[in-house]
Design a protein around this motif. Structure first.
Motif, PDB file in Angstrom:
ATOM      1  N   UNK A 182     -28.527  58.721   6.148  1.00 18.87           N
ATOM      2  CA  UNK A 182     -29.040  58.517   7.501  1.00 18.87           C
ATOM      3  C   UNK A 182     -30.549  58.694   7.540  1.00 18.87           C
ATOM      4  N   UNK A 183     -31.033  59.728   6.859  1.00 15.79           N
ATOM      5  CA  UNK A 183     -32.481  59.937   6.821  1.00 15.79           C
ATOM      6  C   UNK A 183     -33.180  58.725   6.192  1.00 15.79           C
ATOM      7  N   UNK A 184     -32.569  58.165   5.163  1.00 18.02           N
ATOM      8  CA  UNK A 184     -33.173  56.983   4.526  1.00 18.02           C
ATOM      9  C   UNK A 184     -33.308  55.851   5.542  1.00 18.02           C
ATOM     10  N   UNK A 185     -32.251  55.643   6.312  1.00 13.89           N
ATOM     11  CA  UNK A 185     -32.316  54.588   7.324  1.00 13.89           C
ATOM     12  C   UNK A 185     -33.409  54.850   8.350  1.00 13.89           C
ATOM     13  N   UNK A 186     -33.556  56.100   8.726  1.00 13.70           N
ATOM     14  CA  UNK A 186     -34.585  56.456   9.711  1.00 13.70           C
ATOM     15  C   UNK A 186     -35.981  56.283   9.115  1.00 13.70           C
ATOM     16  N   UNK A 187     -36.131  56.736   7.861  1.00  9.48           N
ATOM     17  CA  UNK A 187     -37.442  56.618   7.213  1.00  9.48           C
ATOM     18  C   UNK A 187     -37.871  55.163   7.119  1.00  9.48           C
ATOM     19  N   UNK A 188     -36.959  54.302   6.699  1.00 14.86           N
ATOM     20  CA  UNK A 188     -37.370  52.925   6.403  1.00 14.86           C
ATOM     21  C   UNK A 188     -37.823  52.205   7.670  1.00 14.86           C
ATOM     22  N   UNK A 190     -39.882  53.314   9.605  1.00 15.98           N
ATOM     23  CA  UNK A 190     -41.317  53.588   9.730  1.00 15.98           C
ATOM     24  C   UNK A 190     -42.140  52.803   8.711  1.00 15.98           C
ATOM     25  N   UNK A 261     -34.755  51.125  14.405  1.00 14.34           N
ATOM     26  CA  UNK A 261     -33.418  51.560  14.023  1.00 14.34           C
ATOM     27  C   UNK A 261     -32.955  52.726  14.877  1.00 14.34           C
ATOM     28  N   UNK A 262     -33.876  53.276  15.619  1.00 17.92           N
ATOM     29  CA  UNK A 262     -33.619  54.579  16.168  1.00 17.92           C
ATOM     30  C   UNK A 262     -32.503  54.628  17.197  1.00 17.92           C
ATOM     31  N   UNK A 264     -29.857  53.617  16.922  1.00 13.70           N
ATOM     32  CA  UNK A 264     -28.632  53.921  16.229  1.00 13.70           C
ATOM     33  C   UNK A 264     -27.640  52.779  16.338  1.00 13.70           C
ATOM     34  N   UNK A 265     -26.442  53.027  15.880  1.00 15.57           N
ATOM     35  CA  UNK A 265     -25.439  51.983  15.808  1.00 15.57           C
ATOM     36  C   UNK A 265     -25.179  51.342  17.179  1.00 15.57           C
ATOM     37  N   UNK A 268     -28.741  48.375  17.821  1.00 13.68           N
ATOM     38  CA  UNK A 268     -29.578  48.117  16.655  1.00 13.68           C
ATOM     39  C   UNK A 268     -30.695  47.127  16.929  1.00 13.68           C
TER      40      UNK A 268
ATOM     41  N   UNK B  43     -41.443  60.378   8.755  1.00 12.60           N
ATOM     42  CA  UNK B  43     -40.999  59.851   7.463  1.00 12.60           C
ATOM     43  C   UNK B  43     -41.373  60.744   6.291  1.00 12.60           C
ATOM     44  N   UNK B  46     -38.971  63.917   6.289  1.00 13.44           N
ATOM     45  CA  UNK B  46     -37.607  63.508   5.967  1.00 13.44           C
ATOM     46  C   UNK B  46     -37.515  63.072   4.505  1.00 13.44           C
ATOM     47  N   UNK B  50     -34.989  64.331   1.593  1.00 17.60           N
ATOM     48  CA  UNK B  50     -34.038  63.432   0.937  1.00 17.60           C
ATOM     49  C   UNK B  50     -34.262  63.365  -0.577  1.00 17.60           C
ATOM     50  N   UNK B  80     -31.479  49.217   3.907  1.00 13.20           N
ATOM     51  CA  UNK B  80     -32.330  49.497   5.067  1.00 13.20           C
ATOM     52  C   UNK B  80     -33.601  48.651   5.027  1.00 13.20           C
ATOM     53  N   UNK B  81     -34.048  48.297   3.815  1.00 11.06           N
ATOM     54  CA  UNK B  81     -35.237  47.446   3.738  1.00 11.06           C
ATOM     55  C   UNK B  81     -34.877  45.977   3.943  1.00 11.06           C
ATOM     56  N   UNK B  84     -33.063  45.999   8.776  1.00  6.61           N
ATOM     57  CA  UNK B  84     -33.415  47.306   9.326  1.00  6.61           C
ATOM     58  C   UNK B  84     -32.460  47.707  10.439  1.00  6.61           C
ATOM     59  N   UNK B  86     -29.808  50.674  11.310  1.00  2.51           N
ATOM     60  CA  UNK B  86     -29.376  51.997  10.879  1.00  2.51           C
ATOM     61  C   UNK B  86     -27.873  52.039  10.630  1.00  2.51           C
ATOM     62  N   UNK B  87     -27.106  51.411  11.519  1.00  3.17           N
ATOM     63  CA  UNK B  87     -25.647  51.437  11.375  1.00  3.17           C
ATOM     64  C   UNK B  87     -25.203  50.816  10.067  1.00  3.17           C
ATOM     65  N   UNK B  89     -27.001  50.504   7.345  1.00  2.84           N
ATOM     66  CA  UNK B  89     -27.452  51.362   6.250  1.00  2.84           C
ATOM     67  C   UNK B  89     -26.469  52.502   6.011  1.00  2.84           C
ATOM     68  N   UNK B  90     -26.059  53.155   7.089  1.00  4.62           N
ATOM     69  CA  UNK B  90     -25.166  54.304   6.950  1.00  4.62           C
ATOM     70  C   UNK B  90     -23.795  53.863   6.441  1.00  4.62           C
TER      71      UNK B  90
END
Lengths: 286, 104
Positions: A182-188, A190, A261-262, A264-265, A268, B43, B46, B50, B80-81, B84, B86-87, B89-90
């Motif tokens: 999840x953190x990876x998704x949030x980071x990317x 940015x 992305x923030x 969330x699901x 999106x 970022x 986090x 990570x 994620x790249x 983009x 989030x859902x 990616x997870x």
């Protein structure tokens, strides 16, 4: 909350609460095994079950709690435990600093609540929400995130207490990976400008080199170094201080993209560039 | 060992890292340069959480293909790249991780 006829914003509040909780849900999943481990280990280091639960309710700081347990096991003194808690939590100073521009208009009781609830997970889930409008209801997004996270943390602690010593095998399942992903998704979200890439990669690299520092000090240090690298690579403002106030912020404002992305699901498709980017420019132009 | 003091002391040691700056917001002037600096915080911090979690799960650098956290995280980075979302990616990252656990 009240039974009185719903004010017009009630629907907005509710949708913000829900969005905040959704954005935090995967992070709750990631924290559950840690909560169970914490609850399960409490008795092992001699804590009563009420003290174990009270720590999750009133302290509410995941990694500091687990470290405190290991210190208790080693018969550490209370002052040492407090000092360690403080140092392990130092990264939260950075979190609260980054929220400062966004809470200036809020009543003090809201800030106190946010201060209490500002965990890694909630910070990760809400920081980008604060970058995009409407700013007025962002606080309810925060509350949604807090309720989901704290509820999950206390509940998983209680489960851990109930499970007692049967716990360690849960760690092998490695659900903590949910948090990393999840953190990876949030980071990317940015990673849209070169300074942001450089800052993030610097911090990630340094964090690997600094893992041997005590009390997780490498974490805030790596983060700070990343921030400095990002700053150094950002376009410099004009030397004249008054001009700085009037000139628009660099078009590459790193706040840009935070929004995408923030949501969330649940959402999106939040407009990253038109949202945070335009807002940043507006801010700078003021 | 007084458990009440333990709880109170740890709570205090936590809140003093989270609240004071928020309490002073409005009285502190956040200039554009500082605001820019703060925008790097999410970022970078986090990433600093990570990177060790996925690259050094056992406390030492583990870049092998048998490290399921690393593979899942790599999949998450790629996803994620690429898109983009989030859902996605997870879901994708967790699916890869679950698959690796099953295969082991």
């Amino acid at each position: 909350m009240s039974a009185a006829p719903a004010p017009p914003q009630a629907g907005l509040r509710l949708s913000e609460l829900r969005a905040g909780a959704w954005a935090t849900a995967p992070l709750v999943l990631g924290a559950i095994p840690l909560g169970i481990i914490f609850g399960g280990m409490g008795a092992a280091v001699g804590l009563s079950k009420w003290a174990t639960l009270a720590i999750s309710v009133f302290v509410y700081a995941g990694s500091a709690q687990l470290i405190a347990l290991s210190l208790l096991q080693a018969q550490a003194s209370l002052p040492l435990i407090f000092a360690t808690t403080l140092v392990v939590n130092l990264r939260h100073l950075l979190y609260s600093a980054s929220l400062v521009p966004h809470v200036a208009g809020l009543p003090q009781r809201w800030r106190a609540l946010m201060g209490f609830a500002l965990t890694d997970e909630t910070f990760a889930a809400v920081s980008a929400r604060f970058e995009r409008p409407p700013a007025g209801s962002a606080r309810w997004f925060f509350v949604g995130s807090w309720l989901a996270m704290h509820g999950g943390w206390v509940a998983s602690t209680a489960v851990g207490i109930a499970l007692g010593e049967a716990v360690p095998s849960l760690r092998d399942l490695g659900l903590d990976v949910a948090m990393s992903i999840t953190f990876i998704g949030i980071i990317s979200a940015y990673l849209r400008t070169r300074p942001m890439w450089a800052a993030t990669l610097t911090s990630a690299g340094l964090s690997l080199l600094l893992t041997d520092l005590p009390h997780k000090l490498g974490l805030p240090l790596a983060g700070l170094a990343g921030v400095l690298v990002g700053l150094a690579l950002s376009p410099r403002p004009p030397p004249d201080a008054t001009a700085t106030q009037l000139a628009p912020e660099p078009a590459t404002g790193p706040a840009d993209g935070a929004a995408s992305q923030e949501a969330g699901p649940a959402d999106p498709r939040a407009p990253a560039h038109t949202g945070a980017g335009a807002q940043a420019k507006l801010r700078g132009a003021r | 060992m007084n458990e009440l003091w333990l709880v109170l002391g740890m709570a205090a040691a936590t809140i003093v890292t989270r609240y004071p700056l928020l309490a002073m917001a409005g009285r502190i002037r956040v200039g554009p340069r500082l605001r820019l600096a703060l925008s790097f915080v999410p970022p970078t911090v986090l990433a600093a959480i990570v990177a060790p979690a996925v690259l050094m799960p056992e406390g030492h650098l583990d870049l092998g293909l048998h490290n399921p956290r690393l593979i899942a995280a790599a999949a998450a980075v790629a996803l994620s790249l690429w898109r983009r979302q989030l859902g996605l990616t997870i879901a994708g990252g967790l699916a890869v991780y679950g698959l690796l656990l099953l295969l082991q």
